[in-house]
Design an enzyme around this catalytic site. Structure first.
Site, PDB file in Angstrom:
ATOM      1  N   HIS A 101      21.815  -7.639 -14.757  1.00  0.00           N
ATOM      2  CA  HIS A 101      23.210  -7.886 -13.864  1.00  0.00           C
ATOM      3  C   HIS A 101      24.042  -8.739 -14.829  1.00  0.00           C
ATOM      4  O   HIS A 101      25.281  -8.382 -15.045  1.00  0.00           O
ATOM      5  CB  HIS A 101      22.989  -8.536 -12.704  1.00  0.00           C
ATOM      6  CG  HIS A 101      22.394  -7.799 -11.439  1.00  0.00           C
ATOM      7  ND1 HIS A 101      22.835  -6.577 -11.113  1.00  0.00           N
ATOM      8  CD2 HIS A 101      21.399  -7.805 -10.751  1.00  0.00           C
ATOM      9  CE1 HIS A 101      22.248  -6.119 -10.050  1.00  0.00           C
ATOM     10  NE2 HIS A 101      21.557  -6.925  -9.721  1.00  0.00           N
ATOM     11  N   HIS A 114      15.532  -8.291 -13.898  1.00  0.00           N
ATOM     12  CA  HIS A 114      16.357  -7.605 -12.887  1.00  0.00           C
ATOM     13  C   HIS A 114      17.901  -8.422 -13.245  1.00  0.00           C
ATOM     14  O   HIS A 114      19.097  -7.799 -13.259  1.00  0.00           O
ATOM     15  CB  HIS A 114      16.017  -7.533 -11.573  1.00  0.00           C
ATOM     16  CG  HIS A 114      16.819  -7.283 -10.423  1.00  0.00           C
ATOM     17  ND1 HIS A 114      16.674  -5.867  -9.866  1.00  0.00           N
ATOM     18  CD2 HIS A 114      17.822  -7.553  -9.798  1.00  0.00           C
ATOM     19  CE1 HIS A 114      17.466  -5.778  -8.926  1.00  0.00           C
ATOM     20  NE2 HIS A 114      18.515  -6.742  -8.846  1.00  0.00           N
ATOM     21  N   GLU A 115      17.847  -9.754 -12.862  1.00  0.00           N
ATOM     22  CA  GLU A 115      19.138 -10.459 -12.728  1.00  0.00           C
ATOM     23  C   GLU A 115      19.421 -10.531 -14.314  1.00  0.00           C
ATOM     24  O   GLU A 115      20.871 -10.622 -14.246  1.00  0.00           O
ATOM     25  CB  GLU A 115      18.423 -11.841 -12.408  1.00  0.00           C
ATOM     26  CG  GLU A 115      17.872 -12.021 -11.072  1.00  0.00           C
ATOM     27  CD  GLU A 115      18.758 -11.345  -9.684  1.00  0.00           C
ATOM     28  OE1 GLU A 115      19.911 -11.248 -10.112  1.00  0.00           O
ATOM     29  OE2 GLU A 115      18.170 -11.167  -8.809  1.00  0.00           O
TER      30      GLU A 115
END
Length: 266
Positions: A61, A57-58
């Protein structure tokens, strides 16, 4: 002067590889029934898989920010998938895992620090914010694929329950992340399109957005409506509420065994 990420900045961290190895080993133990206690194996498998999804997820980003113009991402270590490099490791990893343990809900964690001033264009800012929860959507698709593809023949029931619970975590994480609440990714998606005055007024509340969501979910009526919606989504994907419930019961090895779930396992 900040330079483009080097090869070492992109090298996958041994920390992440170790977590992925735990996920693979415990997933194999759940599948084969090798573990002496299936519930502990389920706990380790789901927890490590959840942490892997948080790292991805990170990473999503960070990677999207890199291609949008923030070349400082590499020096911060965000491209290595190392959870210890995140701006708030406690918020990004520890708290989301605790939320899963306590309530079986995939609450989002903290965020990587992105130098937004390096990025031009509102669409790019929105895409950077959307990239993380879209990763949870992709993870949910992978977890639910055996169910909606009707490809469960030969899949051990314990592994099926564990996968159902992991799917629930990913669906809840995606939905909560996309909420347009300050501090969450959903707000980040729409923020570039809001007036400067409105953003300035909302900004002080951003650190409390996640806490507010968590608090609201404690309201029984809200909690019931939220999980009814989650159950409806999972049901549409071929996962029954019994499967997610049994998956959570197996995961919470410190609680009493549910006799109905145990009858499927035996």
């Amino acid at each position: 002067m900040t330079t483009a990420p080097s090869r070492s900045d992109r090298r996958i961290s041994p920390v992440f590889l170790g977590i992925a190895a735990v996920m693979a080993a415990t997933g194999w133990a759940v599948w084969t029934g090798f573990a002496a206690d299936a519930r502990i194996a389920v706990f380790l498998f789901v927890t490590s898989a959840w942490i892997v999804s948080l790292c991805l997820h990170e990473y999503a980003h960070a990677r999207t920010a890199l291609h949008s113009g923030d070349i400082s991402i590499g020096a911060k270590g965000y491209l290595t998938l190392n959870p210890l490099k995140y701006t708030h490791a406690l918020l990004s990893i520890v708290l989301p895992v605790l939320f899963v343990i306590m309530g079986g809900i995939g609450l989002p964690g903290g965020a990587v620090f992105i130098e937004r001033g390096r990025i031009r264009g509102r669409w790019r800012h929105s895409l950077i914010s959307a990239a993380g929860p879209l990763t949870n959507v992709l993870f949910a698709v992978v977890c639910t694929a055996p169910f909606w593809l009707d490809a469960l023949d030969g899949v051990p029931v314990v592994f099926r329950f564990a996968l159902a619970f992991l799917a629930l975590l990913q669906v809840t994480a995606a939905i909560l992340n996309f909420l347009p609440v300050p501090g969450l990714d959903g707000y980040g998606v729409i923020e570039p399109w809001l007036s400067r005055k409105f953003r300035a007024q909302v900004e002080p509340f951003a650190p409390f957005g996640l806490i507010a969501v968590f608090g609201i979910l404690f309201i029984p009526e809200v909690n019931r409506a939220f999980f009814d919606g989650i159950d409806a989504i999972l049901s549409g994907l071929g996962i029954s509420d019994l499967e997610t419930y049994c998956g959570q019961n197996l995961y919470r090895f410190w609680t009493a065994r549910n006799e109905l779930c145990q009858s499927f396992v035996n």
